[in-house]
Design a protein around this motif. Sequence first.
Motif, PDB file in Angstrom:
ATOM      1  N   ALA A  45      -1.955  49.118  54.010  1.00 53.67           N
ATOM      2  CA  ALA A  45      -2.737  48.008  53.459  1.00 53.67           C
ATOM      3  C   ALA A  45      -1.916  46.730  53.545  1.00 53.67           C
ATOM      4  CB  ALA A  45      -3.099  48.310  52.006  1.00 53.67           C
ATOM      5  N   THR A  46      -2.530  45.664  53.972  1.00 56.18           N
ATOM      6  CA  THR A  46      -1.807  44.404  54.153  1.00 56.18           C
ATOM      7  C   THR A  46      -2.513  43.269  53.431  1.00 56.18           C
ATOM      8  OG1 THR A  46      -3.009  43.882  56.209  1.00 56.18           O
ATOM      9  CG2 THR A  46      -0.961  45.142  56.418  1.00 56.18           C
ATOM     10  N   PHE A  47      -1.792  42.159  53.314  1.00 54.68           N
ATOM     11  CA  PHE A  47      -2.359  40.935  52.774  1.00 54.68           C
ATOM     12  C   PHE A  47      -1.621  39.756  53.395  1.00 54.68           C
ATOM     13  CE2 PHE A  47       1.325  41.664  50.203  1.00 54.68           C
ATOM     14  CZ  PHE A  47       1.790  40.404  49.820  1.00 54.68           C
ATOM     15  N   VAL A  48      -2.207  38.595  53.362  1.00 54.68           N
ATOM     16  CA  VAL A  48      -1.597  37.380  53.914  1.00 54.68           C
ATOM     17  C   VAL A  48      -1.084  36.531  52.756  1.00 54.68           C
ATOM     18  CG1 VAL A  48      -1.964  35.310  55.298  1.00 54.68           C
ATOM     19  CG2 VAL A  48      -3.136  37.442  55.906  1.00 54.68           C
ATOM     20  N   ASP A  49       0.219  36.188  52.773  1.00 54.05           N
ATOM     21  CA  ASP A  49       0.788  35.426  51.669  1.00 54.05           C
ATOM     22  C   ASP A  49       0.533  33.925  51.835  1.00 54.05           C
ATOM     23  OD1 ASP A  49       2.597  34.440  53.522  1.00 54.05           O
ATOM     24  OD2 ASP A  49       4.336  35.467  52.714  1.00 54.05           O
ATOM     25  N   TYR A  50       1.100  33.140  50.937  1.00 51.07           N
ATOM     26  CA  TYR A  50       0.844  31.701  50.940  1.00 51.07           C
ATOM     27  C   TYR A  50       1.413  30.989  52.166  1.00 51.07           C
ATOM     28  CZ  TYR A  50       5.699  30.960  49.497  1.00 51.07           C
ATOM     29  OH  TYR A  50       7.062  30.932  49.458  1.00 51.07           O
ATOM     30  N   GLN A  51       2.357  31.670  52.866  1.00 57.95           N
ATOM     31  CA  GLN A  51       2.930  31.085  54.077  1.00 57.95           C
ATOM     32  C   GLN A  51       2.174  31.501  55.332  1.00 57.95           C
ATOM     33  OE1 GLN A  51       6.968  32.696  53.310  1.00 57.95           O
ATOM     34  NE2 GLN A  51       7.680  30.570  53.346  1.00 57.95           N
ATOM     35  N   GLY A  52       1.143  32.328  55.167  1.00 57.10           N
ATOM     36  CA  GLY A  52       0.392  32.819  56.312  1.00 57.10           C
ATOM     37  C   GLY A  52       1.010  34.039  56.965  1.00 57.10           C
ATOM     38  N   ILE A  53       1.942  34.707  56.268  1.00 58.06           N
ATOM     39  CA  ILE A  53       2.620  35.880  56.802  1.00 58.06           C
ATOM     40  C   ILE A  53       1.892  37.137  56.329  1.00 58.06           C
ATOM     41  CG2 ILE A  53       4.777  37.194  56.849  1.00 58.06           C
ATOM     42  CD1 ILE A  53       6.216  34.530  56.202  1.00 58.06           C
ATOM     43  N   THR A  54       1.575  38.024  57.259  1.00 55.34           N
ATOM     44  CA  THR A  54       0.906  39.284  56.912  1.00 55.34           C
ATOM     45  C   THR A  54       1.947  40.286  56.425  1.00 55.34           C
ATOM     46  OG1 THR A  54      -0.780  38.885  58.612  1.00 55.34           O
ATOM     47  CG2 THR A  54      -0.589  41.127  57.753  1.00 55.34           C
ATOM     48  N   ARG A  55       1.760  40.763  55.192  1.00 54.34           N
ATOM     49  CA  ARG A  55       2.736  41.645  54.564  1.00 54.34           C
ATOM     50  C   ARG A  55       2.099  42.982  54.200  1.00 54.34           C
ATOM     51  NH1 ARG A  55       7.411  39.224  52.990  1.00 54.34           N
ATOM     52  NH2 ARG A  55       7.502  36.963  53.282  1.00 54.34           N
ATOM     53  N   VAL A  56       2.967  43.994  53.987  1.00 49.38           N
ATOM     54  CA  VAL A  56       2.511  45.340  53.627  1.00 49.38           C
ATOM     55  C   VAL A  56       2.442  45.447  52.109  1.00 49.38           C
ATOM     56  CG1 VAL A  56       2.908  47.804  53.871  1.00 49.38           C
ATOM     57  CG2 VAL A  56       3.638  46.249  55.690  1.00 49.38           C
ATOM     58  N   ARG A  57       1.258  45.632  51.606  1.00 50.31           N
ATOM     59  CA  ARG A  57       1.062  45.652  50.160  1.00 50.31           C
ATOM     60  C   ARG A  57       1.713  46.875  49.520  1.00 50.31           C
ATOM     61  NH1 ARG A  57      -2.244  42.730  47.241  1.00 50.31           N
ATOM     62  NH2 ARG A  57      -3.508  42.116  49.046  1.00 50.31           N
ATOM     63  N   GLY A  58       2.498  46.620  48.487  1.00 52.07           N
ATOM     64  CA  GLY A  58       3.090  47.700  47.708  1.00 52.07           C
ATOM     65  C   GLY A  58       4.263  48.413  48.352  1.00 52.07           C
ATOM     66  N   ALA A  59       4.689  47.985  49.540  1.00 48.72           N
ATOM     67  CA  ALA A  59       5.771  48.678  50.249  1.00 48.72           C
ATOM     68  C   ALA A  59       7.129  48.052  49.936  1.00 48.72           C
ATOM     69  CB  ALA A  59       5.520  48.647  51.752  1.00 48.72           C
ATOM     70  N   GLU A  60       8.171  48.837  50.148  1.00 46.55           N
ATOM     71  CA  GLU A  60       9.552  48.353  50.040  1.00 46.55           C
ATOM     72  C   GLU A  60      10.357  48.893  51.212  1.00 46.55           C
ATOM     73  OE1 GLU A  60      11.482  49.480  46.448  1.00 46.55           O
ATOM     74  OE2 GLU A  60      10.725  47.775  45.295  1.00 46.55           O
ATOM     75  N   TYR A  61      11.274  48.073  51.692  1.00 44.66           N
ATOM     76  CA  TYR A  61      12.265  48.575  52.642  1.00 44.66           C
ATOM     77  C   TYR A  61      13.629  48.278  52.043  1.00 44.66           C
ATOM     78  CZ  TYR A  61      15.181  49.334  56.684  1.00 44.66           C
ATOM     79  OH  TYR A  61      16.170  49.804  57.529  1.00 44.66           O
ATOM     80  N   VAL A  62      14.463  49.306  51.931  1.00 38.62           N
ATOM     81  CA  VAL A  62      15.763  49.168  51.291  1.00 38.62           C
ATOM     82  C   VAL A  62      16.865  49.231  52.345  1.00 38.62           C
ATOM     83  CG1 VAL A  62      17.348  50.119  49.586  1.00 38.62           C
ATOM     84  CG2 VAL A  62      14.885  50.213  49.182  1.00 38.62           C
ATOM     85  N   LEU A  63      17.703  48.216  52.361  1.00 38.39           N
ATOM     86  CA  LEU A  63      18.843  48.168  53.283  1.00 38.39           C
ATOM     87  C   LEU A  63      20.129  48.258  52.472  1.00 38.39           C
ATOM     88  CD1 LEU A  63      19.944  47.648  56.207  1.00 38.39           C
ATOM     89  CD2 LEU A  63      20.076  45.230  55.536  1.00 38.39           C
ATOM     90  N   PRO A  64      20.824  49.402  52.514  1.00 33.39           N
ATOM     91  CA  PRO A  64      22.103  49.505  51.802  1.00 33.39           C
ATOM     92  C   PRO A  64      23.219  48.873  52.632  1.00 33.39           C
ATOM     93  CG  PRO A  64      21.570  51.603  52.831  1.00 33.39           C
ATOM     94  CD  PRO A  64      20.422  50.679  53.133  1.00 33.39           C
ATOM     95  N   ILE A  65      24.050  48.083  51.990  1.00 29.95           N
ATOM     96  CA  ILE A  65      25.189  47.486  52.677  1.00 29.95           C
ATOM     97  C   ILE A  65      26.437  47.606  51.806  1.00 29.95           C
ATOM     98  CG2 ILE A  65      23.783  45.836  53.979  1.00 29.95           C
ATOM     99  CD1 ILE A  65      24.749  43.660  52.028  1.00 29.95           C
ATOM    100  N   CYS A  66      27.586  47.563  52.442  1.00 32.46           N
ATOM    101  CA  CYS A  66      28.868  47.550  51.746  1.00 32.46           C
ATOM    102  C   CYS A  66      29.594  46.277  52.165  1.00 32.46           C
ATOM    103  CB  CYS A  66      29.700  48.770  52.114  1.00 32.46           C
ATOM    104  SG  CYS A  66      28.890  50.340  51.758  1.00 32.46           S
ATOM    105  N   VAL A  67      30.086  45.534  51.184  1.00 37.31           N
ATOM    106  CA  VAL A  67      30.793  44.284  51.444  1.00 37.31           C
ATOM    107  C   VAL A  67      32.182  44.395  50.829  1.00 37.31           C
ATOM    108  CG1 VAL A  67      30.755  41.772  51.198  1.00 37.31           C
ATOM    109  CG2 VAL A  67      28.600  43.042  51.291  1.00 37.31           C
ATOM    110  N   GLY A  68      33.212  44.115  51.612  1.00 34.37           N
ATOM    111  CA  GLY A  68      34.551  44.292  51.063  1.00 34.37           C
ATOM    112  C   GLY A  68      35.643  43.687  51.906  1.00 34.37           C
ATOM    113  N   THR A  69      36.873  43.952  51.462  1.00 29.95           N
ATOM    114  CA  THR A  69      38.060  43.488  52.186  1.00 29.95           C
ATOM    115  C   THR A  69      39.083  44.625  52.253  1.00 29.95           C
ATOM    116  OG1 THR A  69      39.194  42.649  50.191  1.00 29.95           O
ATOM    117  CG2 THR A  69      37.729  41.119  51.381  1.00 29.95           C
ATOM    118  N   VAL A  70      39.881  44.599  53.305  1.00 30.35           N
ATOM    119  CA  VAL A  70      40.984  45.542  53.494  1.00 30.35           C
ATOM    120  C   VAL A  70      42.239  44.731  53.790  1.00 30.35           C
ATOM    121  CG1 VAL A  70      41.896  47.465  54.834  1.00 30.35           C
ATOM    122  CG2 VAL A  70      39.444  47.305  54.417  1.00 30.35           C
ATOM    123  N   GLY A  71      43.286  44.928  53.019  1.00 30.42           N
ATOM    124  CA  GLY A  71      44.524  44.190  53.223  1.00 30.42           C
ATOM    125  C   GLY A  71      45.679  45.104  53.580  1.00 30.42           C
TER     126      GLY A  71
END
Length: 212
Positions: free
Chosen positions: A11-37
């Motif tokens: 199911a999709t909808f068009v937001d205020y910017q005119g972008i077609t989005r997937v209603r109720g969906a999520e995409y999760v991107l796990p990332i790790c941010v760090g330093t090594v010395g």
Amino acid sequence: MAQPAKTEEPATFVDYQGITRVRGAEYVLPICVGTVGFWLGKKASEEKSHRWTVYVRGPRGMDISHAVHSVTFRLHPSFTDPERVLTSAPFELTEMGWGEFDIVVVVRFSLDSHGGEIEMTRRLKLYSEENSTQSTKKPVIREQYEEIVFSEPPVDFYKRVTSMKVGSAPESEITPHLPQYDEQHDLEKIRAARMRVASSLKKKLEGKAAGR
């Protein structure tokens, strides 16, 4: 002859910017941010006592370039060209120095995500808080797990990232030293990350909508 089952379109909808989005969906991107010395030992000088790397990576060696367009590292102003932009994996930067300082990390997402970017600050750690004795064989690592949530993402982006098989990121010299994650550890980190960062991207979109 049996007909193949049809794949149900989300199911999709068009937001205020005119972008077609997937209603109720999520995409999760796990990332790790760090330093090594790494302490340079006998090769250390007053101004260059350590070799260090700041990075953005996926857990368990996962490639994140399918969703990340570029990563910018903003270093201390004393560095030549303190703003560095990387447009391909591995998203990591190596330098030499003697002092600890805050590094601004800007992660820009793929164009079809319409997700813009997120900015975070990480402290470069060169000296262990647990052991005052430095070692050339044991680097000082400071890493934080984050979870980027694309709430109701654009339909083209969602279809692309959920249908593709994500591979492994290119290895580098710091790969053997990075923390390893198992499934249970990931779940615990995900819960903690959800409490820290509910969804900065959604907040940005809501802020834009409020400012219409």
